[in-house]
Design a protein around this motif. Structure first.
Motif, PDB file in Angstrom:
ATOM      1  N   ASN A   1      99.114  47.704  53.134  1.00  0.00           N
ATOM      2  CA  ASN A   1      98.446  48.810  52.425  1.00  0.00           C
ATOM      3  C   ASN A   1      97.830  48.306  51.125  1.00  0.00           C
ATOM      4  O   ASN A   1      97.502  49.091  50.247  1.00  0.00           O
ATOM      5  CB  ASN A   1      99.458  49.916  52.107  1.00  0.00           C
ATOM      6  N   ILE A   2      97.712  47.003  51.003  1.00  0.00           N
ATOM      7  CA  ILE A   2      97.256  46.381  49.756  1.00  0.00           C
ATOM      8  C   ILE A   2      95.803  45.940  49.888  1.00  0.00           C
ATOM      9  O   ILE A   2      95.381  45.442  50.926  1.00  0.00           O
ATOM     10  CB  ILE A   2      98.163  45.179  49.392  1.00  0.00           C
ATOM     11  N   TRP A   3      95.086  46.106  48.812  1.00  0.00           N
ATOM     12  CA  TRP A   3      93.689  45.695  48.704  1.00  0.00           C
ATOM     13  C   TRP A   3      93.567  44.685  47.576  1.00  0.00           C
ATOM     14  O   TRP A   3      94.371  44.692  46.647  1.00  0.00           O
ATOM     15  CB  TRP A   3      92.813  46.902  48.387  1.00  0.00           C
ATOM     16  N   GLU A   4      92.552  43.843  47.657  1.00  0.00           N
ATOM     17  CA  GLU A   4      92.248  42.894  46.582  1.00  0.00           C
ATOM     18  C   GLU A   4      90.957  43.315  45.901  1.00  0.00           C
ATOM     19  O   GLU A   4      89.936  43.493  46.563  1.00  0.00           O
ATOM     20  CB  GLU A   4      91.998  41.486  47.138  1.00  0.00           C
ATOM     21  N   LEU A   5      91.014  43.475  44.576  1.00  0.00           N
ATOM     22  CA  LEU A   5      89.801  43.553  43.762  1.00  0.00           C
ATOM     23  C   LEU A   5      89.463  42.103  43.450  1.00  0.00           C
ATOM     24  O   LEU A   5      90.256  41.402  42.821  1.00  0.00           O
ATOM     25  CB  LEU A   5      90.062  44.336  42.471  1.00  0.00           C
ATOM     26  N   ARG A   6      88.321  41.653  43.923  1.00  0.00           N
ATOM     27  CA  ARG A   6      88.012  40.227  43.914  1.00  0.00           C
ATOM     28  C   ARG A   6      86.917  39.901  42.917  1.00  0.00           C
ATOM     29  O   ARG A   6      85.900  40.565  42.864  1.00  0.00           O
ATOM     30  CB  ARG A   6      87.557  39.819  45.314  1.00  0.00           C
TER      31      ARG A   6
ATOM     32  N   GLU B   1      84.835  36.377  41.398  1.00  0.00           N
ATOM     33  CA  GLU B   1      84.559  34.939  41.348  1.00  0.00           C
ATOM     34  C   GLU B   1      83.798  34.709  40.050  1.00  0.00           C
ATOM     35  O   GLU B   1      82.805  35.395  39.777  1.00  0.00           O
ATOM     36  CB  GLU B   1      83.671  34.505  42.526  1.00  0.00           C
ATOM     37  N   TYR B   2      84.276  33.777  39.248  1.00  0.00           N
ATOM     38  CA  TYR B   2      83.571  33.469  38.011  1.00  0.00           C
ATOM     39  C   TYR B   2      83.763  32.005  37.667  1.00  0.00           C
ATOM     40  O   TYR B   2      84.891  31.522  37.607  1.00  0.00           O
ATOM     41  CB  TYR B   2      84.028  34.360  36.844  1.00  0.00           C
ATOM     42  N   SER B   3      82.678  31.317  37.456  1.00  0.00           N
ATOM     43  CA  SER B   3      82.684  29.927  37.002  1.00  0.00           C
ATOM     44  C   SER B   3      83.600  29.040  37.860  1.00  0.00           C
ATOM     45  O   SER B   3      84.388  28.262  37.348  1.00  0.00           O
ATOM     46  CB  SER B   3      83.094  29.900  35.524  1.00  0.00           C
ATOM     47  N   GLY B   4      83.499  29.222  39.178  1.00  0.00           N
ATOM     48  CA  GLY B   4      84.276  28.407  40.099  1.00  0.00           C
ATOM     49  C   GLY B   4      85.715  28.838  40.282  1.00  0.00           C
ATOM     50  O   GLY B   4      86.473  28.195  41.002  1.00  0.00           O
ATOM     51  N   ASN B   5      86.122  29.922  39.639  1.00  0.00           N
ATOM     52  CA  ASN B   5      87.488  30.427  39.750  1.00  0.00           C
ATOM     53  C   ASN B   5      87.509  31.739  40.523  1.00  0.00           C
ATOM     54  O   ASN B   5      86.607  32.555  40.386  1.00  0.00           O
ATOM     55  CB  ASN B   5      88.102  30.661  38.364  1.00  0.00           C
ATOM     56  N   ALA B   6      88.570  31.915  41.312  1.00  0.00           N
ATOM     57  CA  ALA B   6      88.762  33.142  42.086  1.00  0.00           C
ATOM     58  C   ALA B   6      89.909  33.931  41.468  1.00  0.00           C
ATOM     59  O   ALA B   6      91.033  33.442  41.398  1.00  0.00           O
ATOM     60  CB  ALA B   6      89.074  32.798  43.534  1.00  0.00           C
ATOM     61  N   TYR B   7      89.596  35.127  41.000  1.00  0.00           N
ATOM     62  CA  TYR B   7      90.606  36.011  40.410  1.00  0.00           C
ATOM     63  C   TYR B   7      90.831  37.182  41.360  1.00  0.00           C
ATOM     64  O   TYR B   7      89.877  37.723  41.924  1.00  0.00           O
ATOM     65  CB  TYR B   7      90.143  36.528  39.048  1.00  0.00           C
ATOM     66  N   ARG B   8      92.094  37.554  41.522  1.00  0.00           N
ATOM     67  CA  ARG B   8      92.435  38.662  42.406  1.00  0.00           C
ATOM     68  C   ARG B   8      93.352  39.639  41.691  1.00  0.00           C
ATOM     69  O   ARG B   8      94.354  39.248  41.098  1.00  0.00           O
ATOM     70  CB  ARG B   8      93.165  38.159  43.666  1.00  0.00           C
ATOM     71  N   LEU B   9      92.990  40.910  41.777  1.00  0.00           N
ATOM     72  CA  LEU B   9      93.863  41.988  41.333  1.00  0.00           C
ATOM     73  C   LEU B   9      94.332  42.702  42.592  1.00  0.00           C
ATOM     74  O   LEU B   9      93.514  43.182  43.382  1.00  0.00           O
ATOM     75  CB  LEU B   9      93.115  42.980  40.440  1.00  0.00           C
TER      76      LEU B   9
END
Length: 108
Positions: free
Chosen positions: A50-55, A57-65
């Protein structure tokens, strides 16, 4: 219909530690999703959860909430916590943490 994104404490702490430009992009992407943009590069359901990722991508980095929906009284996307992604596959322990936070949230 506008959806509100709310950030639980762990998500807020994660975002605060990001470089300013990455932080700004996280909020821009979350804002796009809250305004109805449905793009799996920005917001994707994790299979079998039931989980979603707010995705972001910035400056070669992948951030996930990690996040979930709450539609009881209004439509909310609840961000639980975040990670800087280092590998292709999302760490199972992070998904489990988000699921646990979701359970606690709905039990309150």
């Amino acid at each position: 219909m506008n959806t509100k994104v709310i950030y639980l404490q762990d998500a807020q702490r994660f975002i605060e530690k990001l470089p300013a430009k990455a932080r700004r992009k996280v909020f821009i992407n979350a804002d796009a999703v809250s305004n109805g943009v449905r793009d799996t590069r920005l917001f994707k359901k994790l299979e079998g959860t039931n989980i979603w990722e707010l995705r972001t991508e910035y400056s070669g980095n992948a951030y996930r909430l990690f996040s979930f929906w709450d539609t009881r009284t209004e439509t909310l996307i609840v961000a639980t916590h975040g990670i800087q992604k280092k590998m292709q596959k999302t760490p199972k322990k992070e998904i489990e943490k988000a699921e646990q936070i979701r359970k606690q949230y709905f039990n309150k």
